[in-house]
Design a protein around this motif. Structure first.
Motif, PDB file in Angstrom:
ATOM      1  N   LEU A  43      43.051 -26.992  71.118  1.00  0.00           N
ATOM      2  CA  LEU A  43      41.960 -26.241  70.482  1.00  0.00           C
ATOM      3  C   LEU A  43      41.116 -25.616  71.592  1.00  0.00           C
ATOM      4  N   TYR A  44      40.751 -24.367  71.407  1.00  0.00           N
ATOM      5  CA  TYR A  44      39.866 -23.677  72.350  1.00  0.00           C
ATOM      6  C   TYR A  44      38.630 -23.239  71.575  1.00  0.00           C
ATOM      7  N   VAL A  45      37.465 -23.646  72.046  1.00  0.00           N
ATOM      8  CA  VAL A  45      36.227 -23.299  71.335  1.00  0.00           C
ATOM      9  C   VAL A  45      35.265 -22.610  72.296  1.00  0.00           C
ATOM     10  N   TYR A  46      34.495 -21.676  71.767  1.00  0.00           N
ATOM     11  CA  TYR A  46      33.472 -21.024  72.594  1.00  0.00           C
ATOM     12  C   TYR A  46      32.374 -20.489  71.682  1.00  0.00           C
ATOM     13  N   HIS A  47      31.187 -20.357  72.248  1.00  0.00           N
ATOM     14  CA  HIS A  47      30.068 -19.920  71.412  1.00  0.00           C
ATOM     15  C   HIS A  47      28.939 -19.345  72.265  1.00  0.00           C
ATOM     16  N   THR A  48      27.932 -18.849  71.567  1.00  0.00           N
ATOM     17  CA  THR A  48      26.778 -18.244  72.251  1.00  0.00           C
ATOM     18  C   THR A  48      25.809 -19.332  72.732  1.00  0.00           C
ATOM     19  N   GLY A 104      41.894 -11.669  71.964  1.00  0.00           N
ATOM     20  CA  GLY A 104      41.269 -12.736  72.762  1.00  0.00           C
ATOM     21  C   GLY A 104      41.840 -14.120  72.544  1.00  0.00           C
ATOM     22  N   CYS A 105      42.825 -14.241  71.634  1.00  0.00           N
ATOM     23  CA  CYS A 105      43.412 -15.579  71.427  1.00  0.00           C
ATOM     24  C   CYS A 105      44.071 -16.095  72.709  1.00  0.00           C
ATOM     25  N   GLU A 106      44.511 -15.144  73.552  1.00  0.00           N
ATOM     26  CA  GLU A 106      45.184 -15.576  74.782  1.00  0.00           C
ATOM     27  C   GLU A 106      44.226 -16.290  75.738  1.00  0.00           C
ATOM     28  N   ALA A 107      42.924 -16.237  75.437  1.00  0.00           N
ATOM     29  CA  ALA A 107      41.958 -16.965  76.274  1.00  0.00           C
ATOM     30  C   ALA A 107      42.249 -18.457  76.293  1.00  0.00           C
ATOM     31  N   ILE A 108      42.960 -18.931  75.284  1.00  0.00           N
ATOM     32  CA  ILE A 108      43.277 -20.359  75.239  1.00  0.00           C
ATOM     33  C   ILE A 108      44.111 -20.766  76.457  1.00  0.00           C
ATOM     34  N   PHE A 109      44.836 -19.788  77.011  1.00  0.00           N
ATOM     35  CA  PHE A 109      45.679 -20.094  78.172  1.00  0.00           C
ATOM     36  C   PHE A 109      44.901 -20.065  79.490  1.00  0.00           C
ATOM     37  N   GLU A 110      43.604 -19.833  79.407  1.00  0.00           N
ATOM     38  CA  GLU A 110      42.773 -19.846  80.616  1.00  0.00           C
ATOM     39  C   GLU A 110      42.200 -21.228  80.885  1.00  0.00           C
TER      40      GLU A 110
END
Ligand code: FE2
Length: 214
Positions: free
Chosen positions: A87-92, A37-43
């Motif tokens: 930096l890409y951050v995400y959370h619940t 899922g690290c590639e999510a940073i490119f979204e």
């Protein structure tokens, strides 16, 4: 014999195409091991070169404890500010789930819409506003904010989650298991005008497997 103008133009364009190809072909250094899922940073909805050093994540106006996290990103020496780091951050959400609106694509389907992208400024600083997440439903997993990093010349890699030092689920055992990837992610928080504030400095490459000693 003089080359014709058309020949010159063809040669110039061929050389430029070749140079661009080489630029793209420059291999990145593979660091940090596997990262699902690290590639999510490119979204990122905004191109990296247009990202700001401050971001407010979606859902900030929803009910919940507002939070501002800021800090500086340093190179491996722990002193030199690192500019232009994404930096890409995400959370619940407040129920402990990664919420969807239904129109997500790619990793957004799993990471939900509570996510944001930031790029450090010339002093290496970053800041983002969001709500304190809840831990997963019916679990002993402490509340956390995931973070992935992309720096020039290296693949995207994860560092330790942001964790909350006052979280009762963050047991001594879990603290001892901390990887300290990118430095310590456990936050000490304080209140300021109704917003919980916390600081975390990040050291690029710290405890990251395969990271070159510069
Ligand atoms: Fe998670």
């Amino acid at each position: 014999m003089k080359p014709s103008l058309i020949t010159l133009i063809i040669v110039i364009f061929s050389l430029r195409a070749c140079a661009q190809k080489q630029e793209k072909a420059t291999p990145e250094i593979d660091v940090g091991g596997n990262c699902e899922g690290c590639e999510a940073i490119f979204e990122s909805p905004v191109p990296f070169n247009e990202l700001n050093w401050i971001d407010t994540l979606p859902g900030f106006d929803e009910p919940g404890q507002k939070l501002a996290i800021s800090g500086s990103v340093f190179k491996l020496d722990g002193k030199t500010p690192a500019a232009g780091i994404v930096l890409y951050v995400y959370h619940t959400n407040q129920k402990g789930i990664y919420p969807n609106k239904g129109d997500e694509n790619g990793w957004g389907k799993r990471h939900g819409y509570l996510r944001g992208w930031i790029k450090t400024n010339n002093s290496g600083q970053y800041k983002f506003y969001t709500l304190i997440p809840a831990s997963y439903p019916n679990s002993n997993n402490p509340k956390h904010i995931h973070i992935t990093i992309k720096e020039p010349g290296k693949n995207a890699y994860w560092i330790d989650d942001f964790l909350f030092g006052d979280d009762p689920l963050l047991t001594r055992e879990l603290r001892n298991k901390n990887n300290f990837r990118g430095g310590n992610g456990i936050l000490s928080t304080s209140h300021q005008k109704g917003i919980m504030i916390a600081k975390r400095d990040i050291i690029l490459g710290e405890n990251i497997p395969g990271y070159p000693k510069e």
